[in-house]
Design a protein around this motif. Structure first.
Motif, PDB file in Angstrom:
ATOM      1  N   ASN A  15      38.125  40.147  39.968  1.00 30.04           N
ATOM      2  CA  ASN A  15      39.127  38.938  38.901  1.00 30.04           C
ATOM      3  C   ASN A  15      40.483  38.845  38.662  1.00 30.04           C
ATOM      4  N   ILE A  16      40.922  40.170  38.379  1.00 29.40           N
ATOM      5  CA  ILE A  16      42.796  40.476  37.829  1.00 29.40           C
ATOM      6  C   ILE A  16      42.910  39.705  38.309  1.00 29.40           C
ATOM      7  N   GLY A  17      43.015  40.293  39.587  1.00 31.25           N
ATOM      8  CA  GLY A  17      44.029  39.612  40.916  1.00 31.25           C
ATOM      9  C   GLY A  17      44.217  38.053  40.587  1.00 31.25           C
ATOM     10  N   ARG A  18      42.759  37.660  40.906  1.00 31.66           N
ATOM     11  CA  ARG A  18      42.892  35.674  40.303  1.00 31.66           C
ATOM     12  C   ARG A  18      43.774  35.559  39.278  1.00 31.66           C
ATOM     13  N   LEU A  19      43.218  35.838  38.106  1.00 30.43           N
ATOM     14  CA  LEU A  19      43.368  35.944  36.624  1.00 30.43           C
ATOM     15  C   LEU A  19      44.822  35.962  36.607  1.00 30.43           C
ATOM     16  N   ARG A  20      45.670  37.145  37.345  1.00 31.21           N
ATOM     17  CA  ARG A  20      47.453  36.972  36.954  1.00 31.21           C
ATOM     18  C   ARG A  20      47.941  35.869  37.901  1.00 31.21           C
ATOM     19  N   HIS A  21      47.422  35.788  39.131  1.00 28.92           N
ATOM     20  CA  HIS A  21      47.339  34.033  39.418  1.00 28.92           C
ATOM     21  C   HIS A  21      47.955  33.295  38.919  1.00 28.92           C
ATOM     22  N   ILE A  22      46.222  32.926  38.147  1.00 32.96           N
ATOM     23  CA  ILE A  22      46.591  31.767  37.368  1.00 32.96           C
ATOM     24  C   ILE A  22      47.538  31.744  36.507  1.00 32.96           C
ATOM     25  N   VAL A  23      47.429  32.118  35.630  1.00 32.99           N
ATOM     26  CA  VAL A  23      48.103  33.239  34.437  1.00 32.99           C
ATOM     27  C   VAL A  23      50.102  32.760  34.924  1.00 32.99           C
ATOM     28  N   ASN A  24      49.843  33.571  36.225  1.00 35.28           N
ATOM     29  CA  ASN A  24      51.518  33.004  36.608  1.00 35.28           C
ATOM     30  C   ASN A  24      52.071  31.491  36.960  1.00 35.28           C
ATOM     31  N   VAL A  25      51.325  30.828  37.512  1.00 36.74           N
ATOM     32  CA  VAL A  25      50.931  29.699  37.518  1.00 36.74           C
ATOM     33  C   VAL A  25      51.582  28.503  36.460  1.00 36.74           C
ATOM     34  N   PHE A  26      50.624  28.838  35.619  1.00 35.65           N
ATOM     35  CA  PHE A  26      50.801  28.142  34.140  1.00 35.65           C
ATOM     36  C   PHE A  26      52.520  28.452  33.346  1.00 35.65           C
ATOM     37  N   LEU A  27      52.792  29.972  33.947  1.00 36.83           N
ATOM     38  CA  LEU A  27      53.611  30.604  33.356  1.00 36.83           C
ATOM     39  C   LEU A  27      55.235  29.777  34.010  1.00 36.83           C
ATOM     40  N   LYS A  28      55.060  29.804  35.203  1.00 38.56           N
ATOM     41  CA  LYS A  28      55.711  28.477  36.165  1.00 38.56           C
ATOM     42  C   LYS A  28      55.923  27.107  35.816  1.00 38.56           C
ATOM     43  N   HIS A  29      54.979  26.471  35.354  1.00 34.96           N
ATOM     44  CA  HIS A  29      55.312  25.080  34.789  1.00 34.96           C
ATOM     45  C   HIS A  29      55.603  24.710  33.436  1.00 34.96           C
ATOM     46  N   GLY A  30      55.256  26.327  32.729  1.00 31.52           N
ATOM     47  CA  GLY A  30      55.637  25.694  30.805  1.00 31.52           C
ATOM     48  C   GLY A  30      55.440  25.910  30.559  1.00 31.52           C
ATOM     49  N   PHE A  31      54.683  26.598  30.398  1.00 32.89           N
ATOM     50  CA  PHE A  31      53.461  26.942  29.357  1.00 32.89           C
ATOM     51  C   PHE A  31      53.730  28.243  29.162  1.00 32.89           C
ATOM     52  N   GLY A  32      54.753  29.068  28.672  1.00 34.23           N
ATOM     53  CA  GLY A  32      54.985  30.053  28.382  1.00 34.23           C
ATOM     54  C   GLY A  32      54.893  30.626  26.853  1.00 34.23           C
ATOM     55  N   GLN A  33      54.758  29.523  26.037  1.00 31.51           N
ATOM     56  CA  GLN A  33      54.965  29.857  24.480  1.00 31.51           C
ATOM     57  C   GLN A  33      53.332  30.126  24.139  1.00 31.51           C
ATOM     58  N   PHE A  34      52.440  29.289  25.247  1.00 34.68           N
ATOM     59  CA  PHE A  34      51.047  29.392  25.465  1.00 34.68           C
ATOM     60  C   PHE A  34      50.228  30.516  25.602  1.00 34.68           C
ATOM     61  N   LEU A  35      50.854  30.595  26.888  1.00 36.58           N
ATOM     62  CA  LEU A  35      50.265  32.011  27.139  1.00 36.58           C
ATOM     63  C   LEU A  35      50.660  33.382  25.764  1.00 36.58           C
ATOM     64  N   GLU A  36      51.663  32.510  25.250  1.00 38.43           N
ATOM     65  CA  GLU A  36      52.120  34.389  24.693  1.00 38.43           C
ATOM     66  C   GLU A  36      51.695  34.081  23.508  1.00 38.43           C
TER      67      GLU A  36
END
Length: 575
Positions: A15-36
């Motif tokens: 699942n790690i590859g899929r999780l990494r993709h999900i995280v990076n898509v949300f980062l792309k759309h401006g959710f960096g602080q949320f992921l932080e």
């Protein structure tokens, strides 16, 4: 430590590859602080981590889509679209739950379209042969290799059986169950992580939302269940002159393949073609509305996705219904509430309507009932009284349906999911009907169904039946009371009576304590390296530039780790 939670579940490494993709898509759309805040930095590429560090110092977050042009709800919708089928379905299911998410998100998620490119026909053939356990030539006389529709869960092909019947084959996408299971597991872990690290989002109860979504999408992927739904609708409308439900070929249908009779007609919203074919649009609209009323007020089992692509006007004038993956149910208690609503509406008895809601059990146990009766009655009066004296065609039903939902959200009524599906269904049907016939008298069409429903529960036989059911409930309660009392006494004697306590705000304290203890442990490790390196300096004989090499390495590591610790403390704003 947060990211390690994903390694504690079975089969997670895949699942790690899929999780990494999900995280990076949300980062792309401006959710960096949320992921932080979720501490998911390890799943972000290094060059993007630098941007997250800047965000921690108050600089502008990385977001290719300027936030002044896109709302929060829109950015989440765009991320769901990019993440594919599971997230699109997740958004669509949320779009009918105004009790769970705010209205701006409801409106935005309603735009999600379940349309994806078709998968190769070779894979479709392979699935058919695997499910039927024989070559398709032994079942089909012809097979149209170009699908007529392709969605996130399945695609549809036309075919003809060797016995001569024209059919459609709904074929589940290859490996979709694996992808959905993977995404649901990740969503569940993310929901748990958000609950722990972002306390202000607990009001949304994300873990419950994900669990409900998992149940819904599993049902949609079960084509045996969908076939049973179709068969039930066909039974309900077997002798109905206005509707037609295609037959199910059960012997050829499996979990991954659904075989239905093919029906041909004109989409119900294709006004130009309907007029050209000579159909009376008012009659078509009447049929559609009466079909919906019958499903809800008589059968208690309704089609919950009646968009124009699922409703066709057949050559004989009947309305053909297809796609039975999403259905809703109206229980006896809910139908009784509808009957009470009709009676209270006619009598202007809003107090009785409030009591009907309480008796139905949708009011939270924590609610102050006296205050609820007073304020809910007032809100109902303000909402309904303006309707009296107006023609039904002058009443915006969609607006009033939305106001009723808003009241349910305001008073935190625990309405079943099916009632929200019902709201969406009736608004959709109303919109289609008024598109075909703007002057259609919806009240006149509803009245016979309402009268039959009221008669069912308010007639002498209906009230006698209800009284009999209540007597049986009381008898059961009396019969089981001694056993329940014995169970309670036995628990007391065995010291097995437990008291559950919950501490508000303890999670945040635990997180802060955990963070502080980790830093203290880290500082002790650095100090130990410094002390060990100093001992080596005093005892070693082999030196480099006057100092032992191992001691130099130790001092260098201590300096690097110390700087990292200081930076982390400064970034947290808590020196």
């Amino acid at each position: 430590m947060a990211a390690l939670d994903f390694f504690r579940i079975g089969h997670t490494y895949r699942n790690i590859g899929r999780l990494r993709h999900i995280v990076n898509v949300f980062l792309k759309h401006g959710f960096g602080q949320f992921l932080e805040r979720l501490n998911l930095r390890r799943f972000v590429p290094f060059r993007r981590r630098i941007r997250l560090l800047r965000m921690g110092r108050g600089e502008a977050p990385y977001c290719p889509l300027p936030e002044e042009r896109t709302t929060l709800a829109e950015r989440i919708r765009l991320a769901f679209e990019e993440l594919g089928p599971t997230f699109i379905k997740f958004g669509q299911i949320l779009s009918v739950r105004p009790d769970l998410i705010p209205r701006p998100f409801i409106e935005e998620f309603s735009k999600l379209q379940d349309e994806v490119p078709p998968f190769p026909v070779q894979e479709a053939r392979a699935i058919l042969e695997a499910e039927w356990k024989r070559p398709i030539e032994q079942v089909l006389a012809s097979f149209d290799e170009v699908p007529v529709a392709a969605a996130s869960i399945a695609q549809v092909h036309r075919a003809r059986l060797l016995s001569g019947e024209d059919v459609v084959l709904k074929i589940r996408r290859p490996h979709i169950e694996t992808l959905v299971a993977q995404d649901v597991e990740i969503l569940r872990r993310l929901a748990e992580l958000i609950d722990r690290r972002i306390p202000e989002m607990r009001i949304f109860n994300l873990t419950m939302i994900v669990d409900e979504f998992a149940r819904c999408i599993r049902k949609e992927m079960d084509f045996v269940l969908e076939g049973e739904n179709a068969a039930r609708f066909r039974l309900h409308f077997d002798k109905n002159p206005d509707a037609y439900v295609p037959a199910v070929f059960r012997e050829l249908s499996t979990l991954k393949v659904l075989v239905l009779e093919r029906i041909g007609g004109i989409r119900i919203n294709d006004v130009r073609r309907l007029e050209k074919a000579g159909f009376d649009l008012t009659d078509v609209a009447r049929q559609g509305v009466e079909i919906a009323y019958k499903m809800v007020l008589e059968d208690g089992f309704f089609h919950a996705d009646p968009h124009p692509g699922n409703l066709f006007v057949l050559p004989d004038g009947r309305i053909g219904i297809v796609d039975f993956g999403i259905v809703g149910r109206v229980s006896e208690d809910q139908q009784r509430l509808f009957a009470d609503t009709f009676v209270a509406f006619v009598r202007k008895d809003f107090g009785r309507l409030v009591e009907a809601y309480i008796e139905m059990g949708v009011v939270s146990p924590e609610t102050d009932l006296a205050r609820f009766r007073r304020e809910f009655k007032r809100d109902l009066e303000e909402m309904i009284e303006p309707i009296f004296g107006r023609r039904f065609r002058q009443i915006p039903l969609a607006e009033y349906a939305q106001r009723a939902i808003d009241l349910a959200v305001k008073y935190k009524l625990q309405l079943p999911r099916d009632l929200y599906l019902l709201n969406k269904t009736m608004v959709t049907i109303e919109g289609l009907a008024l598109q075909l016939a703007p002057d259609l008298d919806l009240y006149g069409l509803a009245r016979p169904f309402a009268e039959r429903l009221v008669k069912k529960y308010y007639s002498a036989s209906g009230m006698a039946r209800d009284a009999g059911e209540e007597i049986l409930k009381i008898a059961s309660l009396v019969r089981n009371a001694p056993k329940r009392a014995d169970d309670m006494v036995e628990k007391v004697l065995k010291d097995d009576l437990h008291l559950n306590l919950s501490h508000k705000g303890l999670d945040r304290f635990t997180q802060e304590f955990d963070r502080s203890s980790n830093r203290l442990s880290f500082a002790l490790i650095i100090a130990s390296i410094v002390v060990g390196s100093s001992i080596i300096v005093l005892s070693a004989k082999d030196v480099t530039h006057g100092y032992p090499l191992l001691a130099l390495i130790g001092y260098g590591a201590a300096v690097a780790l110390g700087l990292w610790l200081v930076i982390a403390i400064m970034r947290s704003g808590r020196l």
